[in-house]
Design an enzyme around this catalytic site. Structure first.
Site, short mmCIF file in Angstrom:
data_model
loop_
_atom_site.label_atom_id
_atom_site.label_comp_id
_atom_site.label_asym_id
_atom_site.label_seq_id
_atom_site.Cartn_x
_atom_site.Cartn_y
_atom_site.Cartn_z
N GLU A 193 10.90 -2.28 69.35
CA GLU A 193 12.25 -3.17 69.81
C GLU A 193 11.87 -3.77 71.12
O GLU A 193 12.57 -4.75 71.25
CB GLU A 193 13.09 -1.87 70.09
CG GLU A 193 13.49 -1.36 68.70
CD GLU A 193 14.62 0.20 68.95
OE1 GLU A 193 14.82 0.26 70.31
OE2 GLU A 193 14.66 0.65 68.19
N HIS B 230 4.17 -0.78 75.12
CA HIS B 230 4.32 0.36 75.79
C HIS B 230 4.05 1.76 75.07
O HIS B 230 3.88 1.37 73.68
CB HIS B 230 5.99 0.39 75.90
CG HIS B 230 6.80 0.17 74.95
ND1 HIS B 230 7.23 -0.98 74.49
CD2 HIS B 230 7.32 1.18 73.90
CE1 HIS B 230 7.99 -0.90 73.38
NE2 HIS B 230 8.08 0.39 72.95
N HIS C 104 4.70 5.41 74.06
CA HIS C 104 5.56 6.72 74.35
C HIS C 104 4.79 7.89 74.28
O HIS C 104 3.78 8.10 73.70
CB HIS C 104 6.68 6.75 72.85
CG HIS C 104 7.31 5.95 72.43
ND1 HIS C 104 8.65 5.67 72.78
CD2 HIS C 104 7.08 4.47 71.82
CE1 HIS C 104 9.16 4.59 72.33
NE2 HIS C 104 8.37 3.69 71.79
P1 AMP Z 1 10.04 0.67 70.75
O1 AMP Z 1 10.93 1.25 69.59
O2 AMP Z 1 8.86 1.37 70.42
O3 AMP Z 1 9.94 -0.75 70.86
O4 AMP Z 1 10.79 1.61 71.91
C1 AMP Z 1 11.58 0.95 72.84
C2 AMP Z 1 11.95 2.22 73.64
O5 AMP Z 1 12.55 1.67 75.08
C3 AMP Z 1 13.05 2.94 73.02
O6 AMP Z 1 12.78 4.15 72.97
C4 AMP Z 1 14.59 2.88 74.39
O7 AMP Z 1 14.99 4.01 74.06
C5 AMP Z 1 13.47 2.76 75.26
N1 AMP Z 1 14.07 1.69 76.24
C6 AMP Z 1 14.96 0.65 76.04
N2 AMP Z 1 15.67 0.35 77.38
C7 AMP Z 1 15.15 1.18 78.29
C8 AMP Z 1 15.23 1.30 79.57
N3 AMP Z 1 16.12 0.17 80.31
N4 AMP Z 1 14.82 2.26 80.09
C9 AMP Z 1 14.20 3.18 79.83
N5 AMP Z 1 13.71 3.18 78.40
C10 AMP Z 1 14.26 2.36 77.67
#
Ligand code: AMP
Length: 118
Positions: A99, A104, A106
């Site tokens: 997203e 990143h 996790h």
């Molecule tokens: P992905 O789907 O692998 O791109 O993960 C994006 C992650 O970023 C998701 O788990 C979101 O909950 C997290 N996320 C989005 N905005 C923020 C933020 N401002 N602070 C911390 N985590 C975030």
């Protein structure tokens, strides 16, 4: 695709948006995920402008790559995860369900995480 400097993690890196920081060094920043999917859900991001693993492994320096991986290890220690175990995951692109277009990792822990894919 080119890196979008307006993505939310770029804004966090520039200090334009706050985060719940866990760890930071010259290569990486770690903070708690805003929408945790497990009792412990941390993110580790490299400081450089890399959209994905593809980008990172092709363009980042060896120091950036090893520094980011070592940061993951440090965060895992800070969160006391080694004994019980944990999962590290990086989503890439459409099929990966990415997203935020800044690489990143996790880190999930704090419970038995079950199957890798549902
Ligand atoms: P992905 O789907 O692998 O791109 O993960 C994006 C992650 O970023 C998701 O788990 C979101 O909950 C997290 N996320 C989005 N905005 C923020 C933020 N401002 N602070 C911390 N985590 C975030």
């Amino acid at each position: 695709m080119t890196y979008d400097p307006q993505n939310i993690f770029a804004k966090i890196l520039r200090g334009e948006i706050p985060c719940n920081k866990i760890y930071e060094d010259e290569y990486a920043l770690s903070f708690h995920d805003i929408n945790p999917q497990a009792p412990i859900h941390a993110l580790v991001i490299p400081k450089g402008p890399y959209q994905s693993m593809t980008d990172f492994t092709a363009k980042a320096s060896s120091e950036e790559i090893s520094g980011t991986l070592r940061a993951i290890g440090k965060v895992v220690d800070i969160l006391n995860l080694p004994e019980d175990g944990y999962r590290v995951l990086s989503n890439t692109g459409t099929n990966g369900g990415q997203e935020v277009p800044h690489l990143h990792f996790h880190i999930f822990g704090g419970k038995r995480l079950g199957r890798m894919l549902v």
